[in-house]
Design a protein around this motif. Structure first.
Motif, PDB file in Angstrom:
ATOM      1  N   UNK A 179      28.843  12.452  71.247  1.00 55.60           N
ATOM      2  CA  UNK A 179      27.998  12.623  70.043  1.00 55.60           C
ATOM      3  C   UNK A 179      26.660  12.029  70.466  1.00 55.60           C
ATOM      4  N   UNK A 180      25.545  12.929  70.460  1.00 60.51           N
ATOM      5  CA  UNK A 180      24.257  12.323  70.940  1.00 60.51           C
ATOM      6  C   UNK A 180      23.538  11.703  69.344  1.00 60.51           C
ATOM      7  N   UNK A 181      23.295  10.679  69.300  1.00 59.89           N
ATOM      8  CA  UNK A 181      22.622  10.252  67.918  1.00 59.89           C
ATOM      9  C   UNK A 181      21.373  10.541  67.836  1.00 59.89           C
ATOM     10  N   UNK A 182      20.670  11.075  68.823  1.00 57.55           N
ATOM     11  CA  UNK A 182      19.320  11.526  68.493  1.00 57.55           C
ATOM     12  C   UNK A 182      19.282  12.905  67.809  1.00 57.55           C
ATOM     13  N   UNK A 183      20.516  13.804  67.970  1.00 59.98           N
ATOM     14  CA  UNK A 183      20.270  15.200  67.438  1.00 59.98           C
ATOM     15  C   UNK A 183      21.570  14.963  66.248  1.00 59.98           C
ATOM     16  N   UNK A 184      20.820  14.835  65.174  1.00 60.05           N
ATOM     17  CA  UNK A 184      21.531  14.817  64.001  1.00 60.05           C
ATOM     18  C   UNK A 184      22.089  16.099  63.302  1.00 60.05           C
ATOM     19  N   UNK A 185      21.212  17.200  63.825  1.00 56.67           N
ATOM     20  CA  UNK A 185      21.347  18.694  63.312  1.00 56.67           C
ATOM     21  C   UNK A 185      21.642  18.758  61.860  1.00 56.67           C
ATOM     22  N   UNK A 186      20.496  18.128  61.125  1.00 52.47           N
ATOM     23  CA  UNK A 186      20.756  18.243  59.986  1.00 52.47           C
ATOM     24  C   UNK A 186      19.382  18.579  59.369  1.00 52.47           C
ATOM     25  N   UNK A 187      18.964  19.640  58.653  1.00 51.95           N
ATOM     26  CA  UNK A 187      17.575  19.809  57.972  1.00 51.95           C
ATOM     27  C   UNK A 187      17.600  19.231  56.659  1.00 51.95           C
ATOM     28  N   UNK A 188      16.658  18.071  56.483  1.00 57.21           N
ATOM     29  CA  UNK A 188      16.686  17.455  55.382  1.00 57.21           C
ATOM     30  C   UNK A 188      16.020  18.028  54.003  1.00 57.21           C
ATOM     31  N   UNK A 189      16.641  17.663  52.909  1.00 54.50           N
ATOM     32  CA  UNK A 189      16.097  18.487  51.832  1.00 54.50           C
ATOM     33  C   UNK A 189      14.634  18.398  51.545  1.00 54.50           C
ATOM     34  N   UNK A 190      13.824  19.268  51.446  1.00 54.68           N
ATOM     35  CA  UNK A 190      12.429  19.084  51.193  1.00 54.68           C
ATOM     36  C   UNK A 190      11.743  19.038  52.375  1.00 54.68           C
ATOM     37  N   UNK A 191      12.314  18.821  53.684  1.00 59.26           N
ATOM     38  CA  UNK A 191      11.523  18.526  54.908  1.00 59.26           C
ATOM     39  C   UNK A 191      10.470  19.578  55.402  1.00 59.26           C
ATOM     40  N   UNK A 192      10.784  20.899  54.890  1.00 63.93           N
ATOM     41  CA  UNK A 192       9.695  22.073  55.076  1.00 63.93           C
ATOM     42  C   UNK A 192       8.620  21.900  54.075  1.00 63.93           C
ATOM     43  N   UNK A 193       9.043  21.827  52.892  1.00 59.33           N
ATOM     44  CA  UNK A 193       7.986  21.941  51.744  1.00 59.33           C
ATOM     45  C   UNK A 193       8.527  21.174  50.756  1.00 59.33           C
ATOM     46  N   UNK A 194       7.630  20.442  49.857  1.00 57.76           N
ATOM     47  CA  UNK A 194       8.201  19.857  48.533  1.00 57.76           C
ATOM     48  C   UNK A 194       7.909  20.578  47.472  1.00 57.76           C
ATOM     49  N   UNK A 195       8.833  20.755  46.431  1.00 57.42           N
ATOM     50  CA  UNK A 195       8.528  21.560  45.313  1.00 57.42           C
ATOM     51  C   UNK A 195       7.178  21.518  44.656  1.00 57.42           C
ATOM     52  N   UNK A 196       6.442  22.369  44.256  1.00 57.70           N
ATOM     53  CA  UNK A 196       5.047  22.234  43.752  1.00 57.70           C
ATOM     54  C   UNK A 196       3.877  22.102  44.626  1.00 57.70           C
ATOM     55  N   UNK A 197       4.311  21.997  45.995  1.00 58.68           N
ATOM     56  CA  UNK A 197       3.334  21.973  46.832  1.00 58.68           C
ATOM     57  C   UNK A 197       2.909  23.611  47.398  1.00 58.68           C
ATOM     58  N   UNK A 198       1.574  23.686  47.678  1.00 58.48           N
ATOM     59  CA  UNK A 198       1.021  24.853  48.175  1.00 58.48           C
ATOM     60  C   UNK A 198       1.700  25.442  49.618  1.00 58.48           C
ATOM     61  N   UNK A 199       2.254  26.527  49.715  1.00 52.83           N
ATOM     62  CA  UNK A 199       2.559  26.957  51.047  1.00 52.83           C
ATOM     63  C   UNK A 199       1.754  27.831  51.715  1.00 52.83           C
ATOM     64  N   UNK A 200       1.049  28.639  50.903  1.00 48.96           N
ATOM     65  CA  UNK A 200       0.002  29.553  51.569  1.00 48.96           C
ATOM     66  C   UNK A 200      -1.372  29.700  50.651  1.00 48.96           C
ATOM     67  N   UNK A 201      -2.277  29.565  51.364  1.00 52.73           N
ATOM     68  CA  UNK A 201      -3.768  29.372  50.695  1.00 52.73           C
ATOM     69  C   UNK A 201      -3.970  31.029  50.423  1.00 52.73           C
ATOM     70  N   UNK A 202      -5.119  31.213  49.403  1.00 53.92           N
ATOM     71  CA  UNK A 202      -5.666  32.332  49.227  1.00 53.92           C
ATOM     72  C   UNK A 202      -6.376  32.908  50.367  1.00 53.92           C
ATOM     73  N   UNK A 203      -6.282  34.260  50.701  1.00 55.55           N
ATOM     74  CA  UNK A 203      -7.020  34.584  52.005  1.00 55.55           C
ATOM     75  C   UNK A 203      -5.939  34.801  53.067  1.00 55.55           C
TER      76      UNK A 203
END
Ligand code: AMP
Ligand code: MG
Length: 397
Positions: free
Chosen positions: A124-148
């Motif tokens: 078991x490699x403690x450096x690869x936890x293989x978990x995508x944490x909740x909200x790590x890509x984007x938090x609720x309410x944050x802008x993911x794409x700008x106009x244009x």
């Protein structure tokens, strides 16, 4: 006479960006967003396993191999019901929620079954936890794409992920294409004496389709004022009217006269370039009109240099005319005359950068030669040695 750069600036200054429209998600591909888009949820919405394997407690895995008790199996889409305690693990598939208590996923390749509801963790490699944490890509309410922002397949996936089945984009222009010339024969007929087949109305339709807009072919007008008036009149209701031919200095080149009769504002009627000198740009209310030279190569060169950026501006592109690429000539070139020449070339990506290879063409009527080109080198009159760095405009992006 207007230079090509001046002509482009005039076109862009006088071309409006179109209004926003709401469209179903997949129809937005190829358009530009007219609104910023925020996420309605955290992404990912829960701590998610990135691998197939066993969710366990890292502190149980300092010394391997070690055996753990399997307390539950979790395919994607199934919520855990049990907390992972000391000496325990949950068998988990990619995409499934990581159960409470577990803080890493050991990949299945690093395990073997130990029988009796148990698994042996080999390493078991403690450096690869293989978990995508909740909200790590984007938090609720944050802008993911700008106009244009461009809507590409990946943006369609992102918009779907944040709950958008409809989206505001800048409207695509309605484009009409008109050929002109008494000599033009339809595709399906063998040209009679003095006739040639109409190539341009088709190539221009195709060019518009490549730019993401469906153009309507109005047909071919005769070189007669009455016919031209009727057909150009029909095209003036569109956002963009493209007329090919009839704009040179010949006696039967009546298109500018008919433009005048409709009272459209002509911004330029010739450009100091080769090919493409007789290119007309006019506006009529919020609509734009191009009179494109009749020679089949010239019409496409003018389309690429002026119509394409105008269409992109209408569609809300923040950079309607991207800068040319730089590359080195693979052969010497001499350019005569007094105009900027747009020479058909092939661009190649080499270790040292782009190279620019002139293709053999017989001029602005030669679609055979032009079909070997994928770019236009921009050359002022002069002599250029092999290896000289020049600028070139890719024909397709
Ligand atoms: P024009 O600008 O009308 O004087 O046309 C210049 C040259 O382009 C002439 O040789 C025309 O026959 C040719 N041409 C004009 N329109 C078309 C077209 N739609 N398809 C192919 N060739 C054309
Ligand atoms: Mg003509």
């Amino acid at each position: 006479m207007t230079t090509p750069d001046e002509a482009l600036a005039i076109v862009l200054e006088n071309t409006p960006r179109l209004e926003a429209v709401e469209v179903p998600l997949v129809e937005a591909v190829g358009a530009r967003l007219a609104e910023p888009v925020a996420s309605d949820i955290d992404l990912p919405p829960f701590d998610k396993s990135a691998m197939d394997g066993y969710a366990a407690r890292a502190r149980d895995l300092h010394a391997t191999p070690v055996e753990l008790e399997i307390i539950e199996e979790l395919p994607a889409g199934v919520a855990p019901t049990k907390e992972v305690g000391p000496g325990q693990c949950t068998k988990i598939m990619t995409g499934a929620p990581v159960p409470a208590g577990a803080d890493m996923v050991v990949i299945v390749e690093d395990t073997e079954t130990a029988g009796d509801g148990r698994v042996r963790i080999l390493q078991a490699d403690p450096k690869s936890r293989n978990i995508c944490a909740c909200g790590e890509d984007i938090r609720k309410g944050r802008t993911v794409l700008e106009a244009g922002h461009a809507v590409r397949p990946s943006e369609v996936g992102l918009l779907a992920s944040v709950g958008r089945d409809r989206v505001q984009v800048y409207r695509r222009p309605r484009v009409a294409v008109l050929g002109t010339g008494n000599e033009l024969a339809p595709i399906t007929e063998t040209p009679g004496p003095g006739q040639i087949r109409d190539a341009n109305s088709w190539s221009l339709l195709a060019a518009c389709r490549r730019a993401g807009v469906e153009a309507e072919r109005l047909g071919v007008a005769k070189d007669e004022e009455a016919d031209l008036r009727e057909m150009i009149g029909a095209g003036l209701a569109r956002d963009v009217l493209l007329v090919s031919g009839g704009v040179s200095m010949g006696e039967w080149d009546l298109v500018p006269k008919v433009f005048d009769a409709f009272g459209v504002a002509v911004h330029f009627a010739t450009i100091r370039m080769k090919p493409g000198k007789p290119t007309v740009f006019a506006t009529h209310g919020s609509g734009i009109i191009f009179g494109l030279p009749g020679n089949p190569v010239s019409t496409l060169v003018a389309w690429r240099l002026f119509v394409w950026p105008a269409i992109r501006k209408m569609m809300g592109h923040p950079e309607p005319a991207p800068p040319p690429v730089h590359g080195r000539l693979t052969a010497p070139v001499t350019v005569g005359g007094k105009r900027t020449t747009f020479m058909p070339v092939r661009l190649r990506s080499e270790r040292s950068g782009w190279t620019v290879e002139p293709v053999t063409t017989r001029g602005s009527a030669d679609l055979v030669g032009f079909s070997r080109a994928d770019a236009l080198a921009i050359l002022e009159p002069g002599t250029y040695e092999t290896g000289t760095e020049v600028r070139a405009v890719p024909l397709e992006l």
